[in-house]
Enzyme design. Sequence first.
Site, PDB file in Angstrom:
ATOM      1  N   TYR A 122       0.794  -1.230   0.000  1.00 27.68           N
ATOM      2  CA  TYR A 122       0.000   0.000   0.000  1.00 27.68           C
ATOM      3  C   TYR A 122       0.827   1.281   0.000  1.00 27.68           C
ATOM      4  CZ  TYR A 122      -4.529  -2.249   0.472  1.00 27.68           C
ATOM      5  OH  TYR A 122      -5.669  -2.963   0.234  1.00 27.68           O
ATOM      6  N   LYS A 133       3.391 -15.343   3.226  1.00 33.34           N
ATOM      7  CA  LYS A 133       3.634 -16.208   2.067  1.00 33.34           C
ATOM      8  C   LYS A 133       5.147 -16.316   1.912  1.00 33.34           C
ATOM      9  CE  LYS A 133       2.157 -18.489  -1.479  1.00 33.34           C
ATOM     10  NZ  LYS A 133       1.635 -19.838  -1.309  1.00 33.34           N
ATOM     11  N   ASP A 137      -2.568 -18.595   1.859  1.00 36.01           N
ATOM     12  CA  ASP A 137      -3.513 -19.379   1.037  1.00 36.01           C
ATOM     13  C   ASP A 137      -4.164 -20.479   1.897  1.00 36.01           C
ATOM     14  OD1 ASP A 137      -0.996 -20.552   1.156  1.00 36.01           O
ATOM     15  OD2 ASP A 137      -0.994 -21.282  -0.911  1.00 36.01           O
ATOM     16  N   ASP A 196      -6.171  -7.155   3.804  1.00 36.79           N
ATOM     17  CA  ASP A 196      -7.306  -6.606   3.045  1.00 36.79           C
ATOM     18  C   ASP A 196      -8.164  -7.745   2.506  1.00 36.79           C
ATOM     19  OD1 ASP A 196      -8.887  -4.669   1.655  1.00 36.79           O
ATOM     20  OD2 ASP A 196      -7.856  -5.290  -0.181  1.00 36.79           O
ATOM     21  N   ASP A 238     -12.194  -9.460   4.021  1.00 39.09           N
ATOM     22  CA  ASP A 238     -13.462  -9.577   3.284  1.00 39.09           C
ATOM     23  C   ASP A 238     -14.034 -10.979   3.471  1.00 39.09           C
ATOM     24  OD1 ASP A 238     -13.380  -6.969   2.307  1.00 39.09           O
ATOM     25  OD2 ASP A 238     -13.875  -7.565   0.253  1.00 39.09           O
TER      26      ASP A 238
HETATM   27  C1  IPM Z   1     -10.522  -1.601   2.962  1.00 40.92           C
HETATM   28  C2  IPM Z   1     -10.701  -1.114   1.556  1.00 40.92           C
HETATM   29  C3  IPM Z   1      -9.565  -0.155   1.180  1.00 40.92           C
HETATM   30  C4  IPM Z   1      -8.282  -0.958   1.254  1.00 40.92           C
HETATM   31  C5  IPM Z   1      -9.731   0.522  -0.180  1.00 40.92           C
HETATM   32  C6  IPM Z   1     -11.032   1.301  -0.253  1.00 40.92           C
HETATM   33  C7  IPM Z   1      -8.561   1.427  -0.504  1.00 40.92           C
HETATM   34  O1  IPM Z   1     -10.805  -2.185   0.673  1.00 40.92           O
HETATM   35  O2  IPM Z   1     -10.517  -0.753   3.886  1.00 40.92           O
HETATM   36  O3  IPM Z   1     -10.403  -2.804   3.176  1.00 40.92           O
HETATM   37  O4  IPM Z   1      -7.880  -1.594   0.269  1.00 40.92           O
HETATM   38  O5  IPM Z   1      -7.657  -0.943   2.308  1.00 40.92           O
HETATM   39 MN    MN Z   2     -10.813  -4.132   1.637  1.00 42.91          MN
END
Ligand code: IPM
Ligand code: MN
Length: 352
Positions: free
Chosen positions: A138, A189, A222, A246, A250
């Site tokens: 990042y 990884k 993974d 990140d 999710d």
């Molecule tokens: C998160 C989001 C952000 C990230 C994006 C919006 C830049 O996906 O907060 O997880 O990748 O960190």
């Molecule tokens: Mn995200």
Amino acid sequence: MTTRKIAVIPGDGIGPEGIDAGMSILERVNAASKLGLEFVTFGWNADEYLRTGISMPHGAMEDIRNNYAAVYLGAFGDPRVPDMKHAADILLGMRFQLDLYVNYRPVKLLNERLSPLKAKGTKEIDFVIFRENTEGAYVGMGGFFKKGTAEEIAVQEDVSSRKGVERIIRYAFEFARKTGRPSVCMADKNNVMRYGGDLWLRTFEDVAKEYSEIESFHMFVDALTMQMVRAPEMFGVIVTNNMFGDIVTDLGAALQGGLGVAASGNINPGKVSLFEPIHGSAPKYAGKDVANPFGAILTAAMMLEYLGHQAEADVIEQAVIDAIEANETTHDLGGALGTKAAGEAVGKRLRL
Ligand code: IPM
Ligand code: MN
């Protein structure tokens, strides 16, 4: 009573609707428990950026750093700003410039009915992910060579510093110790990323020695994704780098009933920190009163917890759990309510 200022940034898309719901809860709790919080709203978003060309006004970052206790943020993202410039300036800008190195993302199933996994319920799906939030892929280091030609090369660096890796790993172990979580798993990884991964693993092993009562183990990322689905009960605390974090958060959100209920904190311990739901701006649902406000409401609870108001945070979380139990939710959780009504379903259950 000392007052503490909270910056409220509703943002784009469904962000403002979630923040509205969260604010009505926060204002009630603030008044009832005399928390002394003063909320100041900032309209930085895609509209403002497109109108003025400015994502965050000059001096605003310093103002937040010096005068605020926390930031409560909705979501960023708008199809009219395809490069997400304003989001990068504001969200990633705060993560980097305020040094919010801890990305705290609990994965906690609030009701058995919301589990996407057969035979895994609230007992099994309850762990915490700490994502390093200021380094890795990042940082935006890299560049193009021969851009636009058939020989084009793009380089995108993945940066890890000993200091950066150590502080997030230490935070994960401290959290495990403080909350009685039995284990910390570090995922990377390092079978492929030989340098960064090596630094992560050595640092992890060094820090783990100081927390001998906590089980520590390493997993390739993974394999981690597979185990999060196959056996989520094996995790107490997970710590990983920015990009892997990140992605796996999710997946974590899906395990707890979807992006609509997931909360997150971007924390610099003891300093101004930023709290945002994990969901994005979902432009196609914006303004339709359909978005789930629970992610924003649980994020408000997380912010109160950070500010030292654990009892109030617990009251809000319990009210969300009770609203889900009563099926008073938006459609994504199986209910029939709109955003506003789902927020009110939580509000009327606050036992203050
Ligand atoms: C998160 C989001 C952000 C990230 C994006 C919006 C830049 O996906 O907060 O997880 O990748 O960190
Ligand atoms: Mn995200």
